[in-house]
Design an enzyme around this catalytic site. Structure first.
Site, PDB file in Angstrom:
ATOM      1  N   TRP A 358      43.802  47.947  39.683  1.00 17.43           N
ATOM      2  CA  TRP A 358      42.816  48.381  38.679  1.00 17.43           C
ATOM      3  C   TRP A 358      41.433  47.842  39.020  1.00 17.43           C
ATOM      4  O   TRP A 358      40.432  48.300  38.501  1.00 17.43           O
ATOM      5  CB  TRP A 358      43.234  47.927  37.269  1.00 17.43           C
ATOM      6  CG  TRP A 358      43.061  46.446  37.006  1.00 17.43           C
ATOM      7  CD1 TRP A 358      43.592  45.423  37.724  1.00 17.43           C
ATOM      8  CD2 TRP A 358      42.307  45.832  35.949  1.00 17.43           C
ATOM      9  NE1 TRP A 358      43.229  44.207  37.178  1.00 17.43           N
ATOM     10  CE2 TRP A 358      42.440  44.422  36.092  1.00 17.43           C
ATOM     11  CE3 TRP A 358      41.541  46.321  34.896  1.00 17.43           C
ATOM     12  CZ2 TRP A 358      41.831  43.520  35.225  1.00 17.43           C
ATOM     13  CZ3 TRP A 358      40.935  45.406  34.040  1.00 17.43           C
ATOM     14  CH2 TRP A 358      41.081  44.033  34.207  1.00 17.43           C
ATOM     15  N   ASP A 359      41.375  46.888  39.943  1.00 17.23           N
ATOM     16  CA  ASP A 359      40.106  46.312  40.389  1.00 17.23           C
ATOM     17  C   ASP A 359      39.118  47.421  40.775  1.00 17.23           C
ATOM     18  O   ASP A 359      37.912  47.303  40.550  1.00 17.23           O
ATOM     19  CB  ASP A 359      40.308  45.456  41.653  1.00 17.23           C
ATOM     20  CG  ASP A 359      41.370  44.380  41.491  1.00 17.23           C
ATOM     21  OD1 ASP A 359      42.286  44.571  40.690  1.00 17.23           O
ATOM     22  OD2 ASP A 359      41.288  43.364  42.202  1.00 17.23           O
ATOM     23  N   GLU A 489      46.890  37.274  33.087  1.00 15.60           N
ATOM     24  CA  GLU A 489      48.280  37.258  33.586  1.00 15.60           C
ATOM     25  C   GLU A 489      49.012  35.962  33.258  1.00 15.60           C
ATOM     26  O   GLU A 489      50.173  35.818  33.619  1.00 15.60           O
ATOM     27  CB  GLU A 489      48.275  37.495  35.103  1.00 15.60           C
ATOM     28  CG  GLU A 489      47.809  38.891  35.468  1.00 15.60           C
ATOM     29  CD  GLU A 489      47.801  39.136  36.969  1.00 15.60           C
ATOM     30  OE1 GLU A 489      47.750  38.167  37.732  1.00 15.60           O
ATOM     31  OE2 GLU A 489      47.836  40.317  37.364  1.00 15.60           O
ATOM     32  N   LYS A 602      43.743  33.070  32.293  1.00 13.13           N
ATOM     33  CA  LYS A 602      43.444  33.216  33.716  1.00 13.13           C
ATOM     34  C   LYS A 602      42.102  33.909  33.934  1.00 13.13           C
ATOM     35  O   LYS A 602      41.304  33.522  34.782  1.00 13.13           O
ATOM     36  CB  LYS A 602      44.564  34.023  34.382  1.00 13.13           C
ATOM     37  CG  LYS A 602      44.363  34.228  35.868  1.00 13.13           C
ATOM     38  CD  LYS A 602      45.488  35.031  36.477  1.00 13.13           C
ATOM     39  CE  LYS A 602      45.300  35.188  37.979  1.00 13.13           C
ATOM     40  NZ  LYS A 602      46.243  36.131  38.558  1.00 13.13           N
ATOM     41  N   GLN A 603      41.883  34.969  33.188  1.00 10.86           N
ATOM     42  CA  GLN A 603      40.663  35.771  33.396  1.00 10.86           C
ATOM     43  C   GLN A 603      40.331  36.486  32.102  1.00 10.86           C
ATOM     44  O   GLN A 603      41.179  36.598  31.220  1.00 10.86           O
ATOM     45  CB  GLN A 603      40.881  36.778  34.514  1.00 10.86           C
ATOM     46  CG  GLN A 603      41.871  37.876  34.182  1.00 10.86           C
ATOM     47  CD  GLN A 603      42.441  38.528  35.417  1.00 10.86           C
ATOM     48  OE1 GLN A 603      43.449  38.075  35.958  1.00 10.86           O
ATOM     49  NE2 GLN A 603      41.823  39.603  35.867  1.00 10.86           N
TER      50      GLN A 603
HETATM   51  C1  BGC Z   1      44.365  39.443  38.946  1.00  8.51           C
HETATM   52  C2  BGC Z   1      44.496  40.927  38.696  1.00  8.51           C
HETATM   53  C3  BGC Z   1      44.035  41.666  39.927  1.00  8.51           C
HETATM   54  C4  BGC Z   1      44.770  41.188  41.164  1.00  8.51           C
HETATM   55  C5  BGC Z   1      44.216  41.799  42.436  1.00  8.51           C
HETATM   56  C6  BGC Z   1      45.150  39.072  40.191  1.00  8.51           C
HETATM   57  O1  BGC Z   1      45.000  37.705  40.457  1.00  8.51           O
HETATM   58  O2  BGC Z   1      44.866  38.704  37.855  1.00  8.51           O
HETATM   59  O3  BGC Z   1      43.714  41.309  37.586  1.00  8.51           O
HETATM   60  O4  BGC Z   1      44.243  43.036  39.757  1.00  8.51           O
HETATM   61  O5  BGC Z   1      44.629  39.794  41.283  1.00  8.51           O
HETATM   62  O6  BGC Z   1      42.887  41.446  42.625  1.00  8.51           O
END
Ligand code: BGC
Length: 762
Positions: A358-359, A489, A602-603
């Site tokens: 999804w990035d 996550e 995490k984000q």
């Molecule tokens: C992030 C995800 C991301 C993936 C790839 C993960 O560490 O939590 O949001 O899509 O990395 O960049």
């Protein structure tokens, strides 16, 4: 955080060889051209720490997953970008001693990446075990002008001897992926050939049967004249073809090896035509020569930089940081081929398998919208359109029906291919990002016709998924969304993730609007789509409206914040500042169980939603949510800081915004997260660009009009960027006391600066 690399406006510079830093530098100094790319490995043999990596866009291998207990719905495989045949190798043996920097005394080592021209250079003096000393200068690029061509100029000068020397120049397809799940090699030989001066190897991937033909041809000069050789042996081994050349290296005389490479794949050529086409590319490259090829390549870079450069006055580290991010993104994806996409590590490493996440939609799309011609961003959307059937199949495997589409969290060809269920697979929010990208693209470009052509079908599929994924809770008298993972996550399988619920109902509403729009602008196409998708307009849209009206969004009245998910407040609400040094990063120091129970984020999750739908929330709501969530956020995804820059900028938290900015812009240059050796964080680099343009520059698009609410970080004198916008190129320069805007090309345009209209004309 390390400060190993030298600060410079246009160059990345490493001085002195630190073997422990080599894998990090190999990532940072990576080069590519959208079709292929490679880590900055040495041409000569190296027995020290290294991760050898060359990659060809679109060529992948479905590696069998490793899971404990298999459950229905698990993806069959984890796709991997393949470590592709190595064409850079130039092995040198002098008087039976290998030139291997791990075994020599190395002086004056310098590795430089010139971002302006996409040129990787290296120079050093090496003393072999017996005291012979050589000076080496190498230059290498992957041509931006012809994506199938690479070239090396490798110059070697003996400083204190004349000796018999062997050069081995080759193509080697006997390469492995470090992340191979079962230590399996993924390439098989199809054919190989070598004559004096040239070698070509065709290898095919197991299971996916991609053919990649890699050829090399060389020209060698000695002291400026065509070199003469004692002997040339042809070397053919399994998946390997090359020449072994014996010659005399003469004291003080420079021997230059020009090694040209052609890398062609069956994605672009018929399999049976690959070898002939490869030979032709080689012949043409050699005829053109290194310097002319480089000029063509540098010209493309100059043109690209014209459109996408950001300049920062008064802070070289920040200037280098933003250019590095732009450079890496631009060499990863050129937008010329709608079958390609952007892996989180691009061509700089194996991690994340080179797959699409999804990035792309949530982070990369805005960068390409702002810096490249419209078709580049459009191709990113078309990529997903082409995967719609697969997304419907993916949803079907999970029991959804009637055209519901669930796009994969991780994919190469449209199929889901991750091997962690609760984390990645349950992140169904990615479906929302794909819908949002359509909106974002149209909002920015004004290309409304995209909806009728491709967008609406994708939106229908995604909305159908949401409407089936939702559950009616008679207890709450509301719709709920159970068992998901949000962008954070560090929470798995939660109920009612606020972000997911929000983007789901937003998608439903946008799809309703899109139906309306296409109905008005292109009724015959709407009729066609309705028939094609067997869309039951009345019943389906009725349910969507009901869901929109009755969705549950967790909220805490007392604090006035949206809750990340049901039950979030049951957690012990700590702050990151309560953690000790030994606790961080928690994903390396803590058990998974402890992470899941903790409040640490995490984000950006709720804040990700507030960022996307910013116009819905007043400033105090944004502030309360930011002040509540940011202190709990560990930013252990590189995608996190940029969202915080943008919101902190909006809130006037200038210092915080700048801190987050530094973290995103120099993440790989300073190896902030101790993981750059695996590859660079390519997709989050787009977040760095957003941090400046949308964060400090305060750029938004409202009703088809560009708005800027800029400020200048105290550490900078000024900064400037260009934007492609609806057929215009606009330059914005922001300094502590003024904002200058200029229309460089295109029709006059009204923009808003701090809420006031400004007419831009030439
Ligand atoms: C992030 C995800 C991301 C993936 C790839 C993960 O560490 O939590 O949001 O899509 O990395 O960049």
């Amino acid at each position: 955080m390390k400060q190993y690399l030298k600060h410079h406006e246009w160059h990345i510079i490493e001085e002195g060889l630190d073997p422990h830093y080599n894998k990090i530098s190999e990532s940072v100094f990576s080069i590519g051209n959208g079709r292929m790319g490679q880590r900055a490995n040495f041409e000569e043999e190296y027995s020290g720490e290294t991760l050898r990596g060359s990659y060809v866009a679109g060529v992948y291998y479905p590696d069998k997953t490793r899971v404990g207990w298999w459950k229905n719905g698990y993806p069959e495989y984890f796709a991997k970008v393949l470590n592709a045949p190595n064409w850079i190798g130039i092995h040198i043996t002098i008087d039976n001693q290998k030139l291997d920097l791990a075994k020599c005394k190395v002086e004056d080592f310098r590795r430089v990446l010139d971002m302006k021209t996409g040129l990787l250079s290296r120079s050093f003096a090496a003393t072999l075990p017996d005291g012979k000393k050589v000076k080496v200068e190498s230059k290498r690029f992957c041509s931006m002008a012809n994506g199938e061509v690479g070239a090396i100029r490798y110059a070697i000068t003996p400083l204190n001897f004349t000796a018999k020397t062997t050069l081995s120049l080759y193509v080697d397809a006997d390469v492995v992926n470090k992340d191979s799940n079962y230590d399996e090699k993924f390439w098989e030989e199809v054919n190989k050939e070598a004559t004096e001066g040239r070698a070509i190897v065709t290898a095919q991937t197991k299971k996916t049967f991609f053919h990649v033909t890699t050829g090399m041809q060389y020209v060698i000069t000695n002291d400026g004249k065509k070199a003469t050789f004692d002997r040339v042996n042809i070397e053919l081994r399994e998946k390997y073809a090359g020449n072994v050349i014996q010659l005399d290296l003469q004291e003080g005389k420079e021997l230059v090896v020009y090694k040209y490479a052609a890398v062609l794949s069956s994605e672009n050529h018929a399999k049976d035509a690959l070898v002939t086409a490869c030979a032709k590319v080689l012949t043409e490259a050699v005829a053109k020569g290194f310097d002319a090829l480089f000029e063509d390549h540098a010209r493309v870079w100059a043109h690209k930089w014209d459109g996408c450069d950001i300049t920062i006055e008064g802070d070289i580290a920040a200037q280098q940081g933003i250019r590095f991010n732009i450079f890496q993104l631009t060499q990863t994806y050129t937008g010329e081929d709608e079958r390609l996409n952007i892996g989180p590590k691009g061509f700089t490493g194996e991690k994340y398998g080179g797959s699409t996440y999804w990035d792309t939609e949530a982070y990369c799309l805005p960068f390409f919208l702002g810096t490249a011609e419209e078709k580049v961003a459009r191709n990113l959307l078309v990529y997903r359109y082409k995967h719609l059937e697969r997304a419907i199949e993916n949803a079907g495997k999970l029991g959804f029906k009637d055209g519901a589409a669930l796009y994969p969290m991780v994919t190469m060809n449209g199929e889901e291919c991750h091997n962690e269920w609760e984390i990645t697979f349950e992140e169904i929010h990615r479906n929302g990002a794909i819908a949002f990208a359509i909106f974002d693209y149209i909002r920015y470009t004004g290309d409304d016709a995209y909806l009728a052509e491709f967008g609406l079908e994708v939106l229908l599929g995604i909305s159908r998924f949401w409407s089936q994924r939702i559950t009616w809770s008679s207890d709450r008298n509301r719709f709920v969304m159970l068992g998901v993972t949000g962008p954070n996550e560090y929470e798995n399988n939660v109920n009612n993730n606020w972000y997911t619920n929000t983007i789901a109902t937003w998608t439903l509403q946008y799809t309703l609007d899109a139906l309306n729009l296409v109905g008005k602008s292109n009724p015959s196409r709407l009729a066609e789509i309705i028939a094609k998708t067997n869309f039951k307009e009345t019943t389906e849209t009725h349910r969507w409206r009901e869901i929109i009206a009755k969705m549950h969004y967790p909220h805490d009245e007392k604090r006035g914040v949206y809750l990340q998910q049901d039950g979030f407040l049951d957690k012990e609400l700590l702050r990151v500042s309560d953690l000790g040094k030994d606790d961080r990063p928690i994903n390396q120091k803590w058990s998974w169980d402890r992470i899941l129970r903790s409040c640490f984020i995490k984000q950006a999750d709720v804040l990700q939603g507030i960022f996307l739908f910013e116009e819905r929330y007043d400033i105090e709501t944004i502030r309360r949510n930011f002040d509540f969530y940011e202190p709990m956020t560990v930013h252990e995804s590189s995608l996190s800081p940029c969202v915080h820059v943008i919101l902190a900028s909006k809130l006037g938290y200038k210092e915080r915004a700048y801190e987050f900015y530094l973290r995103t812009s120099r993440l790989d240059l300073d190896d902030y997260n101790n993981d750059t050796e695996d590859g660079c964080h390519i997709t989050s680099m787009a977040g760095t660009w957003m941090s400046i343009v949308k964060g400090f520059g305060g750029m938004t698009v409202k009703d088809g009009t560009l708005h800027f609410n800029p400020f200048t970080p105290d550490q900078w004198k000024s900064y400037s960027f260009r934007l492609e916008f609806r057929g215009r190129v606009i330059k914005v320069k922001i300094s502590t006391d003024a904002v200058e805007t200029e229309l460089e090309t295109g029709e006059p345009l009204e923009i808003f600066l701090h809420g006031k209209p400004v007419l831009l004309k030439k």
